[in-house]
Design an enzyme around this catalytic site. Structure first.
Site, PDB file in Angstrom:
ATOM      1  N   SER A 252       0.801  -1.251   0.116  1.00  0.00           N
ATOM      2  CA  SER A 252       0.030  -0.124   0.090  1.00  0.00           C
ATOM      3  C   SER A 252       0.912   1.370  -0.139  1.00  0.00           C
ATOM      4  CB  SER A 252      -0.868   0.079   1.173  1.00  0.00           C
ATOM      5  OG  SER A 252      -1.034   1.243   1.683  1.00  0.00           O
ATOM      6  N   LYS A 253       0.473   2.238  -0.747  1.00  0.00           N
ATOM      7  CA  LYS A 253       1.254   3.586  -0.948  1.00  0.00           C
ATOM      8  C   LYS A 253       1.329   4.193   0.527  1.00  0.00           C
ATOM      9  CE  LYS A 253       0.130   8.161  -2.102  1.00  0.00           C
ATOM     10  NZ  LYS A 253      -0.938   8.884  -1.922  1.00  0.00           N
ATOM     11  N   ARG A 254       0.282   3.767   1.397  1.00  0.00           N
ATOM     12  CA  ARG A 254       0.244   4.767   2.584  1.00  0.00           C
ATOM     13  C   ARG A 254       1.480   4.324   3.621  1.00  0.00           C
ATOM     14  NH1 ARG A 254      -4.789   4.706   0.776  1.00  0.00           N
ATOM     15  NH2 ARG A 254      -5.316   2.675   1.778  1.00  0.00           N
TER      16      ARG A 254
END
Length: 518
Positions: A252-254
């Site tokens: 995930s990017k986050r």
RNA sequence: GGCCCCAUCGUCUAGCGGUCUAGGACUCCGGCCUUUCACGCCGGCAACACGGGUUCGAGUCCCGUUGGGGUCACCA
């Protein structure tokens, strides 16, 4: 005719997991001589779609994943934006309502929550009572007179199973009774993803829906919608997701901060950050992140290398083939050989793949790739002076495999700065130039260097060897000092190539300067 | 928690009942090459989650256990 699609939401960035999914769709279509369609899932978008879409389209263009229909290229089924297809969805909702596959529901969120809570308290599955379902116009009028507003829900079957064959997972079965009466149209009249997706896939004549595993459990409701609409559902293939580095969850990017604790991921990131910093670029986690494809473009990776790495994440041809050109990928790709289990993102393997591709890249292309980085860093003028091409070409030849991504050229700034502004690595300078014998040797060798003809790698090497012999010293006693004096660094490309590329004038000036500073 | 999916070296994978004393790649560890670094070359460590079946024979088929994951929205 095989028609596949990738349906990004305009989020402003292209995720590596998304690219992998798109790549498999693209490969499948190309392999079968079919078409690959890009559809924009912006049913829930208030922000500026065009702006948030651009980086995604740019990403695909950079990667060379081309689409036959979609934004900017249009096609027979235009528009390809869900936000512009409301009338098609409305028509579908009405048909579903007519056939009784859907109904207007007037429950309030609180009433529904109460039913959910009751089910939870009794430890049973929640099944909506359909208490506020309007089956007749009278029902509707009555509910409305109470000030209620309606959503449209699917009237899902409550018996039997939804069975289908997934092209990757094989036979899959879901009990209809576990399904909810999903909302397909909101109070405000806008439609939800599942409805839109099914309608679009049918309108666009999508034959194969190849998507991430997280959609597997969405499939029953989508098949229900399709069947209720009298449509032939497409074939489904659910890909395992791409897992985070060193972990097993979906990448995930986050979670950048978390991934940075992984040594390999951190190395990948730091390497990129150093390049971005040398370019004077602002590094912020929202855009500069190895989970986002842009990262690789900005740092100077080869799109082919990224693709080759990605195609092997969950797919393989056989027990040894690792390298695939685009044509080979297309030729060999098949869903049968896609794995069922998640594949972890491995920064080391990505970098190794990139390094191989860079090695194989023809010199001309390498130069073309690297020069823009020098320009952005302000080391070469734009347009470049005519001596830049040959010089960079010579330098790249000398640097050999040391340049693994285009941005690595910025670790060789010593070849582009003026002699008087060359920076010396303090530790290296101390160790190699300020040591007792170094300075006199440098001074002596400088005199030799001033005479060498021609001033090229072969001659300077011969010169140094003769010097070493006449002085009765070992190579190591002078060469390190010479390197630091001339490049400011303890490590770098071959010594004699360095001398040749720098040229006599610079070499002498730099040796003089180093001796002064020592 | 319900439902669904998954399970071979640290990682990506090959393996579709015997040819598996389990192969390749990346990483890692030795060694060679060498003026540094990188490359290259040679060698090495390292896996069938567990338990039951089925079978003459199981990494490969079946069941269970364990573990991991996905999903349960008027998000996509």
């Amino acid at each position: 005719m095989v028609r596949t699609r990738f349906a990004p939401s305009p989020t402003g960035y292209l995720h590596v997991g998304g690219v992998r999914t798109a790549l498999f769709n693209w490969l499948y279509a190309r392999h079968h001589g079919g078409q690959f369609i890009l559809r924009i899932d912006d049913t829930d978008q208030q922000r500026n779609v065009a702006e948030a879409l651009q980086p995604i389209l740019d990403g695909f263009r950079w990667l060379g994943i081309d689409w036959d229909e979609g934004p900017e290229v249009d096609g027979p089924h235009t528009p390809y934006y869900q936000s512009q297809r409301a009338s098609q969805y409305q028509a579908a909702v009405e048909r579903l309502l007519e056939t009784g596959a859907a109904y207007r529901d007037y429950s309030t969120p609180d009433e529904l929550a109460a039913e959910r809570d009751a089910a939870a308290a009794e430890k049973r599955d929640f099944v909506y009572s359909r208490k506020w379902m309007a089956t007749t116009a009278e029902d509707a009028a009555r509910f409305e007179s109470e000030g209620r507003t309606a959503v449209v829900r699917l009237k899902m079957p409550r018996e039997g199973t939804c069975a289908f064959r997934d092209l990757i997972r094989g036979d899959v079965e879901f009990a209809w009774s576990r399904e909810q009466d999903h909302v397909i149209q909101r109070t405000d009249g806008t439609c939800l993803y599942h409805l839109a997706s099914v309608v679009d896939d049918a309108d666009f004549q999508i034959s194969h829906v190849i998507r991430a595993e997280e959609h597997l459990s969405n499939t029953p409701r989508q098949r229900f919608i399709a069947q209720s609409l009298g449509l032939e559902p497409p074939h489904f293939a659910h890909l395992p997701y791409v897992a985070e580095p060193g972990g097993s969850q979906k990448i995930s990017k986050r979670k950048l901060t978390k991934y940075l604790k992984n040594r390999d991921f951190n190395d990948l990131f730091q390497h990129g950050t150093a390049i971005a910093t040398a370019l004077g670029r602002q590094v912020n986690a929202d855009t500069f992140n190895p989970v986002i494809v842009d990262f690789y473009r900005e740092v100077g990776y080869l799109a082919d290398a990224l693709l080759n790495y990605l195609v092997l994440l969950g797919w393989s041809l056989d027990d040894k083939t690792e390298e695939f050109s685009r044509a080979e990928m297309i030729q060999h790709f098949s869903l049968e050989r896609v794995n069922k289990s998640p594949a972890g993102f491995d920064p080391q393997k990505l970098r190794a793949t990139q390094a191989r591709y860079m090695q194989a890249l023809p010199s001309k292309q390498k130069v073309a790739m690297v020069v823009p980085f020098l320009q952005q860093a302000g080391l070469v003028a734009s347009p470049p002076p005519c001596e830049t091409g040959p010089m960079v070409s010579r330098l790249l030849e000398a640097a050999d495999d040391r340049i693994k991504v285009a941005g690595d050229i910025l670790s060789l700034t010593e070849f582009f700065v003026a002699d008087e502004s060359l920076e010396y690595d303090e530790k290296a300078f101390e160790k190699r130039v300020r040591k007792p014998d170094a300075k006199p040797l440098l001074v002596a060798f400088r005199a030799e260097l001033a005479q060498v003809e021609p001033f090229d790698a072969a001659s300077t090497e011969q010169c140094l060897r003769a010097f070493v012999e006449s002085q009765g010293i070992k190579m190591g006693q002078i060469i390190h000092a010479l390197r630091v004096a001339v490049t400011g660094k303890a490590v770098g490309v071959g010594m004699f190539d360095t001398l040749e590329i720098l040229g006599r004038e610079s070499c002498l000036a730099r040796i003089d300067r180093a001796c002064r500073l020592a």
